[in-house]
Scaffold this motif. Structure first.
Motif, PDB file in Angstrom:
ATOM      1  N   HIS A  21     -28.206 -31.179 -13.145  1.00 12.86           N
ATOM      2  CA  HIS A  21     -28.678 -29.808 -12.968  1.00 12.86           C
ATOM      3  C   HIS A  21     -28.006 -28.926 -14.010  1.00 12.86           C
ATOM      4  N   ALA A  22     -28.789 -28.120 -14.720  1.00 10.52           N
ATOM      5  CA  ALA A  22     -28.260 -27.293 -15.805  1.00 10.52           C
ATOM      6  C   ALA A  22     -27.900 -25.908 -15.290  1.00 10.52           C
ATOM      7  N   GLY A  23     -26.622 -25.584 -15.321  1.00  8.01           N
ATOM      8  CA  GLY A  23     -26.171 -24.268 -14.900  1.00  8.01           C
ATOM      9  C   GLY A  23     -26.337 -23.243 -16.016  1.00  8.01           C
ATOM     10  N   ILE A  24     -26.079 -21.987 -15.689  1.00  2.00           N
ATOM     11  CA  ILE A  24     -26.220 -20.883 -16.635  1.00  2.00           C
ATOM     12  C   ILE A  24     -24.885 -20.161 -16.737  1.00  2.00           C
ATOM     13  N   ARG A  25     -24.502 -19.771 -17.967  1.00  2.48           N
ATOM     14  CA  ARG A  25     -23.235 -19.062 -18.166  1.00  2.48           C
ATOM     15  C   ARG A  25     -23.480 -17.785 -18.958  1.00  2.48           C
ATOM     16  N   GLN A  26     -22.608 -16.817 -18.732  1.00  5.16           N
ATOM     17  CA  GLN A  26     -22.656 -15.556 -19.481  1.00  5.16           C
ATOM     18  C   GLN A  26     -21.826 -15.736 -20.742  1.00  5.16           C
ATOM     19  N   VAL A  27     -22.464 -15.619 -21.909  1.00  4.43           N
ATOM     20  CA  VAL A  27     -21.766 -15.801 -23.183  1.00  4.43           C
ATOM     21  C   VAL A  27     -21.118 -14.504 -23.628  1.00  4.43           C
ATOM     22  N   GLY A  28     -21.827 -13.409 -23.443  1.00  5.36           N
ATOM     23  CA  GLY A  28     -21.331 -12.099 -23.852  1.00  5.36           C
ATOM     24  C   GLY A  28     -22.327 -11.050 -23.417  1.00  5.36           C
ATOM     25  N   PRO A  29     -22.080  -9.794 -23.783  1.00  4.60           N
ATOM     26  CA  PRO A  29     -23.015  -8.728 -23.409  1.00  4.60           C
ATOM     27  C   PRO A  29     -24.423  -9.026 -23.933  1.00  4.60           C
ATOM     28  N   GLY A  30     -25.381  -9.063 -23.032  1.00 11.99           N
ATOM     29  CA  GLY A  30     -26.757  -9.292 -23.448  1.00 11.99           C
ATOM     30  C   GLY A  30     -27.079 -10.700 -23.852  1.00 11.99           C
ATOM     31  N   HIS A  31     -26.248 -11.677 -23.457  1.00 13.25           N
ATOM     32  CA  HIS A  31     -26.511 -13.065 -23.848  1.00 13.25           C
ATOM     33  C   HIS A  31     -26.047 -14.042 -22.760  1.00 13.25           C
ATOM     34  N   ARG A  32     -27.025 -14.755 -22.172  1.00  9.44           N
ATOM     35  CA  ARG A  32     -26.750 -15.858 -21.255  1.00  9.44           C
ATOM     36  C   ARG A  32     -27.235 -17.155 -21.887  1.00  9.44           C
ATOM     37  N   ASP A  54     -31.545 -19.932 -23.939  1.00  5.51           N
ATOM     38  CA  ASP A  54     -30.870 -18.660 -24.136  1.00  5.51           C
ATOM     39  C   ASP A  54     -31.718 -17.494 -23.648  1.00  5.51           C
ATOM     40  N   TRP A  55     -31.040 -16.503 -23.075  1.00  2.74           N
ATOM     41  CA  TRP A  55     -31.602 -15.193 -22.780  1.00  2.74           C
ATOM     42  C   TRP A  55     -30.754 -14.228 -23.602  1.00  2.74           C
ATOM     43  N   PHE A  56     -31.317 -13.590 -24.628  1.00  4.76           N
ATOM     44  CA  PHE A  56     -30.468 -12.820 -25.535  1.00  4.76           C
ATOM     45  C   PHE A  56     -31.176 -11.588 -26.068  1.00  4.76           C
ATOM     46  N   VAL A  72     -36.093 -26.763 -33.222  1.00 10.98           N
ATOM     47  CA  VAL A  72     -37.384 -26.490 -32.596  1.00 10.98           C
ATOM     48  C   VAL A  72     -37.168 -25.372 -31.587  1.00 10.98           C
ATOM     49  N   THR A  73     -37.668 -24.182 -31.902  1.00 11.20           N
ATOM     50  CA  THR A  73     -37.461 -22.998 -31.076  1.00 11.20           C
ATOM     51  C   THR A  73     -38.743 -22.660 -30.340  1.00 11.20           C
ATOM     52  N   TYR A  74     -38.684 -22.670 -29.008  1.00 16.31           N
ATOM     53  CA  TYR A  74     -39.831 -22.366 -28.156  1.00 16.31           C
ATOM     54  C   TYR A  74     -39.547 -21.046 -27.439  1.00 16.31           C
ATOM     55  N   VAL A  75     -40.383 -20.041 -27.688  1.00 16.81           N
ATOM     56  CA  VAL A  75     -40.213 -18.731 -27.082  1.00 16.81           C
ATOM     57  C   VAL A  75     -41.026 -18.662 -25.793  1.00 16.81           C
ATOM     58  N   MET A  76     -40.344 -18.403 -24.670  1.00 19.30           N
ATOM     59  CA  MET A  76     -41.028 -18.315 -23.383  1.00 19.30           C
ATOM     60  C   MET A  76     -41.249 -16.875 -22.939  1.00 19.30           C
ATOM     61  N   GLU A  77     -40.343 -15.986 -23.341  1.00 21.13           N
ATOM     62  CA  GLU A  77     -40.489 -14.566 -23.027  1.00 21.13           C
ATOM     63  C   GLU A  77     -39.940 -13.746 -24.185  1.00 21.13           C
ATOM     64  N   GLY A  78     -40.554 -12.587 -24.435  1.00 18.17           N
ATOM     65  CA  GLY A  78     -40.073 -11.683 -25.468  1.00 18.17           C
ATOM     66  C   GLY A  78     -40.695 -11.954 -26.828  1.00 18.17           C
ATOM     67  N   ARG A  79     -40.325 -11.113 -27.785  1.00 18.35           N
ATOM     68  CA  ARG A  79     -40.833 -11.179 -29.155  1.00 18.35           C
ATOM     69  C   ARG A  79     -39.666 -11.456 -30.072  1.00 18.35           C
ATOM     70  N   GLU A 117     -35.889  -5.615 -26.620  1.00 14.48           N
ATOM     71  CA  GLU A 117     -36.409  -6.763 -25.870  1.00 14.48           C
ATOM     72  C   GLU A 117     -35.332  -7.812 -25.626  1.00 14.48           C
ATOM     73  N   THR A 118     -35.525  -8.573 -24.553  1.00 15.47           N
ATOM     74  CA  THR A 118     -34.727  -9.763 -24.288  1.00 15.47           C
ATOM     75  C   THR A 118     -35.619 -10.980 -24.484  1.00 15.47           C
ATOM     76  N   VAL A 119     -35.189 -11.897 -25.315  1.00 12.78           N
ATOM     77  CA  VAL A 119     -35.948 -13.126 -25.565  1.00 12.78           C
ATOM     78  C   VAL A 119     -35.383 -14.253 -24.711  1.00 12.78           C
ATOM     79  N   HIS A 120     -36.274 -15.007 -24.093  1.00 13.39           N
ATOM     80  CA  HIS A 120     -35.920 -16.224 -23.354  1.00 13.39           C
ATOM     81  C   HIS A 120     -36.496 -17.388 -24.151  1.00 13.39           C
ATOM     82  N   SER A 121     -35.622 -18.250 -24.643  1.00 14.93           N
ATOM     83  CA  SER A 121     -36.079 -19.332 -25.524  1.00 14.93           C
ATOM     84  C   SER A 121     -35.349 -20.627 -25.239  1.00 14.93           C
ATOM     85  N   LEU A 122     -35.928 -21.697 -25.742  1.00 14.85           N
ATOM     86  CA  LEU A 122     -35.303 -23.011 -25.760  1.00 14.85           C
ATOM     87  C   LEU A 122     -35.215 -23.454 -27.214  1.00 14.85           C
TER      88      LEU A 122
END
Length: 286
Positions: A21-32, A54-56, A72-79, A117-122
């Protein structure tokens, strides 16, 4: 008809060898961040190096170099704005789009969400074999509107690279890779064929399902590693949705070469890493 049954019988049904299971961590302001595929397990994940989610927000990733890999960058949310010093142009990736970047001998680029904007990507890092570490850099933008799609009862499969059924992507690969996104309605089931030599994994984006010959349970944020099908020319993995399911499949041909990684550079020897930093400092990247 007998020949068709014989071919089907020779397709190895893969199971799931491990689930994490992949957990999520806070890297810094505006970046998980979440490491879907953890770095450092080079032999286990070959040809993949890692997969980061990443959510950044803007200014999370400034100009930085790469050598010896593909991203290989896949954008799921944001621009997402993309700038590189090879073209000196800004391009944009929208939700559903992906970019296949071959760093090769060296690129310097920047990935930045549009203002506000906040981008959600893989982002996946794919290793390059020794023979292509210093290849000419290139970019392939894979637009959502142009993505090949396979449709089955209760299932839609978008193909970023490789193929699924009759849907074949035009993405040019150095290392052969199949990347596909599965969206299944509850109760739907599909099979995905893969060469037996491929190594790979699934990442569940949402929902719950059963995977592989042993019906391994998987739910949102689970990573399911495919068991080996070495020695079989063809294999398949089955996905069955218990609730509405979205899952990504990544599978590719292992390289089986030494990996020496430091920062944004991945080479075969420590000496090549030292050379990469020297070339970067001396302005020899694109």
């Amino acid at each position: 008809m007998a020949q068709k049954h014989e071919q089907q019988a020779n397709v190895y049904a893969r199971g799931i060898r491990r689930v994490r299971h992949a957990g999520i961590r806070q890297v810094g302001p505006g970046h998980r961040n979440s490491y879907i595929l953890e770095p450092g397990l080079w032999e286990e994940h070959d040809p993949f190096l890692f997969l980061a989610e990443d959510w950044f927000q803007r200014d999370s990733f400034d100009l930085h170099p790469h050598r010896g890999i593909e991203t290989v960058t896949y954008v799921m949310e944001g621009r997402l704005e993309h700038f590189d010093t090879k073209t000196n142009e800004v391009d944009y990736l929208l939700p559903g789009d992906a970019q296949w970047m071959t760093a090769g001998r060296g690129v310097i680029h920047k990935e930045d969400p549009a203002p506000g904007e906040t981008v959600h990507s893989l982002q996946l890092w794919v290793n390059l074999p020794r023979s292509h570490k210093m290849t000419e850099p290139r970019y392939q933008n894979l637009r959502a509107a142009d993505m090949p799609v396979r449709s089955e009862p209760g299932a839609t499969i978008r193909v970023f690279s490789g193929s699924s059924g009759e849907a074949v992507a035009t993405t040019a690969n150095i290392v052969p890779v199949t990347m596909a996104e599965f969206t299944l309605e509850p109760g739907a089931s599909v099979k995905q064929e893969l060469p037996g030599s491929y190594n790979g994994f699934l990442f569940v984006l949402e929902g719950e399902g059963r995977f592989g010959s042993g019906d391994a349970k998987g739910e949102a944020r689970d990573v399911l590693f495919l068991e080996s099908a070495e020695g079989h020319a063809a294999s398949e993995i089955r996905l069955t949705a218990e609730t509405k399911l979205r899952a990504l499949l990544y599978a590719g041909q292992p390289i089986r070469e030494p990996v020496v990684a430091r920062g944004p550079f991945v080479m075969n020897t420590q000496e090549e890493i030292v050379q990469a930093y020297e070339d970067y400092r001396n302005g020899k990247f694109a």
